[in-house]
Design an enzyme around this catalytic site. Structure first.
Site, PDB file in Angstrom:
ATOM      1  N   SER A   1       4.912  52.886  68.290  1.00 13.00           N
ATOM      2  CA  SER A   1       6.074  52.102  68.681  1.00 13.00           C
ATOM      3  C   SER A   1       5.670  50.676  69.076  1.00 13.00           C
ATOM      4  CB  SER A   1       6.823  52.821  69.804  1.00 13.00           C
ATOM      5  OG  SER A   1       8.095  52.287  69.991  1.00 13.00           O
TER       6      SER A   1
ATOM      7  N   ASP B   1      15.175  57.562  63.481  1.00 12.59           N
ATOM      8  CA  ASP B   1      14.515  56.492  64.233  1.00 12.59           C
ATOM      9  C   ASP B   1      15.161  55.162  63.888  1.00 12.59           C
ATOM     10  OD1 ASP B   1      12.825  54.654  65.429  1.00 12.59           O
ATOM     11  OD2 ASP B   1      10.996  55.398  64.493  1.00 12.59           O
TER      12      ASP B   1
ATOM     13  N   HIS C   1      12.234  59.236  66.865  1.00  9.34           N
ATOM     14  CA  HIS C   1      11.268  58.294  67.428  1.00  9.34           C
ATOM     15  C   HIS C   1      10.689  58.887  68.717  1.00  9.34           C
ATOM     16  CE1 HIS C   1       9.661  54.163  67.912  1.00  9.34           C
ATOM     17  NE2 HIS C   1       9.640  54.509  69.196  1.00  9.34           N
TER      18      HIS C   1
END
Length: 315
Positions: A163, A258, A288
């Site tokens: 991320s 996501d 995610h």
């Protein structure tokens, strides 16, 4: 794009909903950090046994950057030196730390048979952009310059993260290519944040607003960036770098549910078109953040194993 969660991912999402966990955007950054860290024991798998886990302090212009060195039982040695993955944790540049991603780093060290050094870069909003970038670049350069003392083969140095950490890894790879860092042999980009414009379709699809919701992404962005002008800066949005030509091989991992899915896909495609060797792995039924949830999601462990195999295949 229609998204159907895998049964275990759907069960996790339902459990989070029923638990009534407060949205991050309703919390202060400090409250969000504590809440994020407190949830880790519920989702983290059992960590593998390593040879050692040691603290490290990396000198930096502002003082020092805390880090942690993970050495597996049987690292792949060449001339007595092991390959190394410099890892940057996720958390929207606002939350997360060495402890939140401790198990992930242990698993990557074990699966990749290499040393992992996790970097605790400065967080926003106390330290806004580009503080995290500066720390990531400084830490990577220092590790390369002190590789022998750390037992690391500087010729087998990779960067990676999930991320926000994937964003930092991509930025470090670009900076290194352009002369601001050491030679990087590979980059592990786990559903990285690549473009702060947030205009790709997956940013507005309700099916992708699962745990990382569209609202909380904006909360992270507003804490991290100084203003809209930062969106155009490639150090914030690596997709906006002039060219991806000459970047190191990449392992790109994405999830179907996501908001960052489409920008990750586009970046992987741009890397390929520029002649960069890309190993792309898509998990259509996951959301995610799934990579850190190996206790609840078997696909997280599959992903860690595949990343380990990719790392071992690098020269």
């Amino acid at each position: 794009m229609p998204v159907t969660l895998d049964p275990d991912a759907a069960a996790v999402f339902k459990a989070f909903q029923e638990a009534g966990r407060p949205p991050y955007e309703t919390l202060t950054p400090q409250e969000a950090r504590e809440f994020y860290l407190a949830g880790r024991p519920v989702t983290n798998p059992e960590p593998p046994e390593l040879k050692s886990v040691e603290p490290l302090s990396i000198p930096a212009p502002h003082g020092s950057i805390p880090a942690r060195v993970y050495t597996p039982q049987a690292p792949r040695l060449s001339g007595g030196l092991a390959p190394c993955l410099v890892f940057f944790h996720g958390g929207g540049w606002v939350i997360g730390d060495l402890d939140s991603h401790d198990v992930v780093c242990r698993k990557l060290a074990d699966e990749g048979e290499l040393i992992v050094i996790s970097v605790d870069y400065r967080l926003a909003p106390e330290h806004k952009f580009p503080a995290a970038v500066d720390d990531a670049i400084a830490a990577t350069k220092w590790i390369a310059e002190n590789a022998n003392e750390l037992g690391i083969d500087a010729g087998r140095l990779t960067v990676g993260g999930d991320s926000a950490g994937g964003n930092l890894a991509a930025v470090v790879a670009i900076a290194a290519r352009d002369g601001n860092g050491p030679a990087i042999s590979g980059q592990v980009l786990i559903y990285p944040a690549i473009d702060f414009a947030m205009t790709h379709p997956s940013h507005s699809e309700p099916e992708t607003s699962i745990l990382l919701t569209h609202t909380v992404i904006k909360w992270f962005r507003d804490h991290y960036l100084n203003g809209t002008a930062d969106v155009q800066d490639w150090r914030a949005s690596p997709a906006r770098a002039a060219t991806p030509i000459g970047l190191p091989p990449a392992c790109v991992l994405t999830a179907g549910a996501d908001p960052l899915r489409d920008e990750c896909d586009e970046y992987a495609d741009r890397l390929k078109e520029a002649g960069v060797a890309v190993t792309y792995r898509h998990f259509p039924g996951q959301f995610h953040g799934f990579f850190t949830m190996g206790k609840l999601l078997q696909q997280a462990n599959v992903a860690a194993c595949e990343i380990g195999l990719w790392l071992k295949a690098l020269k």
